[in-house]
Enzyme design. Structure first.
Site, PDB file in Angstrom:
ATOM      1  N   SER A 139      -5.994   9.603   8.023  1.00 27.01           N
ATOM      2  CA  SER A 139      -7.035   9.113   7.123  1.00 27.01           C
ATOM      3  C   SER A 139      -8.033  10.216   6.840  1.00 27.01           C
ATOM      4  O   SER A 139      -8.257  11.108   7.680  1.00 27.01           O
ATOM      5  CB  SER A 139      -7.769   7.924   7.761  1.00 27.01           C
ATOM      6  OG  SER A 139      -8.935   7.596   7.036  1.00 27.01           O
TER       7      SER A 139
ATOM      8  N   TYR B 193     -11.560   2.518  14.261  1.00 29.76           N
ATOM      9  CA  TYR B 193     -10.472   2.952  13.377  1.00 29.76           C
ATOM     10  C   TYR B 193     -10.396   4.471  13.321  1.00 29.76           C
ATOM     11  O   TYR B 193      -9.313   5.065  13.457  1.00 29.76           O
ATOM     12  CB  TYR B 193     -10.692   2.373  11.982  1.00 29.76           C
ATOM     13  CG  TYR B 193      -9.759   2.938  10.927  1.00 29.76           C
ATOM     14  CD1 TYR B 193      -8.465   2.458  10.802  1.00 29.76           C
ATOM     15  CD2 TYR B 193     -10.178   3.966  10.069  1.00 29.76           C
ATOM     16  CE1 TYR B 193      -7.606   2.981   9.844  1.00 29.76           C
ATOM     17  CE2 TYR B 193      -9.325   4.488   9.112  1.00 29.76           C
ATOM     18  CZ  TYR B 193      -8.046   3.998   9.002  1.00 29.76           C
ATOM     19  OH  TYR B 193      -7.190   4.516   8.067  1.00 29.76           O
TER      20      TYR B 193
ATOM     21  N   GLY C 166       0.776  -1.230   0.000  1.00 29.78           N
ATOM     22  CA  GLY C 166       0.000   0.000   0.000  1.00 29.78           C
ATOM     23  C   GLY C 166       0.808   1.282   0.000  1.00 29.78           C
ATOM     24  O   GLY C 166       1.825   1.415  -0.691  1.00 29.78           O
TER      25      GLY C 166
END
Length: 249
Positions: A127, A140, A12
């Site tokens: 994120s 998360y 990733g």
């Protein structure tokens, strides 16, 4: 020649970021729990080291082997999909151990050498979930939002010593394996009452008009690492940039 140490380089964003810094002529220390040299082009500027950000001894060994570095990129992270009511607290703690406490531990470990030299850069990868919430990722999102606040404060704390702290906020990247890894880890975390809703959520992810490419994140991490201003946040990916614009509107 500058040196960057990047965590979570087995796939990733971390893998592509390591490749990008290599292409720019930097010394790259690519770290991961299980080292794999075959992921990278042959280069005298590359070292692949074992590092588990949840293990203090592993961190100490890796930094000793690495020697002085100029930039730390905290990229290692775990994804998780699941209804909070069905998610064991042990799983929540596991997510925080890597995404939050692991990043904090890495920062603590490198700050002394940066402070002594009065220079250095920390790039914490979070994120786009911190920009706009979406369902079934509460744990998360919490782990990444904690790093946002942590980095805001840390940037002010370290500025006195010539150290810069930055945040990179990637959008959703299907090619990173987040969805696949999340579904694997969420076994039993979607109760029957949530199944229809969860299917609609997953369908939405598969039909996104804009997503984040691994190269998008690598380029923005590079930009953040070389930015000498007091700018803190760097969104990465078309979808993340759209969320920034939405929040500003």
């Amino acid at each position: 020649m500058k040196t960057v140490l990047i965590t979570g380089c087995s796939s990733g964003y971390g893998l592509e970021t390591a490749r990008h810094f290599l292409s720019q002529g930097w010394q790259v220390i690519a770290t991961m729990r299980t080292p794999r040299h075959d992921l990278f082009p042959a280069s005298s500027n590359l070292r692949v080291l074992q590092l588990d950000v949840t293990d203090a001894d592993s961190i100490a060994r890796a930094l000793h082997e690495a020697g002085p570095i100029d930039v730390l990129v905290n990229n290692a992270g775990l994804g998780l999909f699941g209804a909070l009511e069905a998610t064991p607290m042990s799983t929540v703690r596991e997510i925080f151990e890597t995404n939050t406490f692991g990043a904090m531990a890495m920062c603590r470990a490198v700050i002394p050498q940066f402070r002594q030299r009065r220079e250095g850069v920390i790039v914490n990868v979070t994120s786009s979930a911190t920009l706009a919430p979406f369902p079934l990722v509460a744990a998360y999102t919490a782990s990444k939002t904690a790093i946002e606040g942590f980095t805001e404060s840390l940037a002010l704390e370290l500025r006195e010593f010539g150290i810069r702290a930055k945040l990179v906020q990637p959008g959703y990247g299907p090619s990173t394996g987040f969805t696949a890894n999340g579904q694997q880890r969420m076994h039993g975390l979607i109760p029957a009452a949530y199944e229809a809703f969860a299917q609609r959520v997953f369908a939405g992810f598969s039909n996104l008009a804009a997503v984040t490419r691994e190269t998008d994140v690598a380029e923005i991490v590079w930009t953040a690492a070389n930015d000498t201003s007091e700018r803190l946040r760097f969104a990465a990916g078309t979808d993340a940039l759209a969320l920034v614009g939405h929040r500003a509107a």
